[in-house]
Design a protein around this motif. Structure first.
Motif: not given
Length: 152
Positions: A34-35, A70, A72-78, A82
């Protein structure tokens, strides 16, 4: 239940159990790289916060009611990522239920019993899929994602 046990439940067991559960999600989010991670303890007005690296912890006035993570990550989670983050909270509550149960069998007292029972309750309730007023259980989150995977 005497007043001391009730106070212990509300002001010690509930917050510790919420932190244990949400820390499981935090560990899951960290393993998924996670970012940004924000852990909120309690409800109501924020009374303080801590930050280190990519983790932010917020404390609220009603610290014994609820918790939320909460990330967040880039790219978003698959979807499966999750599910992993969600399951980690359940695993954490389940593991500590077992640990407090074993401790209770060694040092039998009501305070340890409350830790065992509340963590077990937290595990069971969060496993059940439900959604109330926009808030959803971990079980509901997993159920919803599995349905999305199946429908594709």
């Amino acid at each position: 239940m005497d007043i001391y046990l009730l106070l212990f439940l509300v002001f010690v067991v509930a917050p510790i159990s919420m932190v244990i559960h949400e820390s499981g999600h935090l560990i899951g989010a960290k393993t998924m790289r996670a970012d940004h991670i924000t852990l909120s303890i309690g409800l109501g007005k924020m009374i303080g916060s801590l930050s280190f690296k990519k983790i932010h912890i917020k404390f609220h006035t009603v610290f014994f009611l609820g918790g939320l993570l909460k990330s967040e990550r880039t790219p978003t989670y698959k979807p499966l990522e999750i599910i992993w983050v969600t399951i980690c909270g359940l695993l954490s509550s389940g593991l500590f239920t077992i640990l407090f149960y074993l401790l209770y069998n060694i040092y039998t007292n009501y305070y340890i019993q409350l830790l065992f029972l509340f963590n077990g309750w937290l595990f069971i309730v969060n496993t059940i899929p439900f959604k109330i007023k926009g808030k959803q259980s971990d079980g509901y989150m997993i159920y919803k994602i599995i349905l999305q995977i199946i429908q594709k």
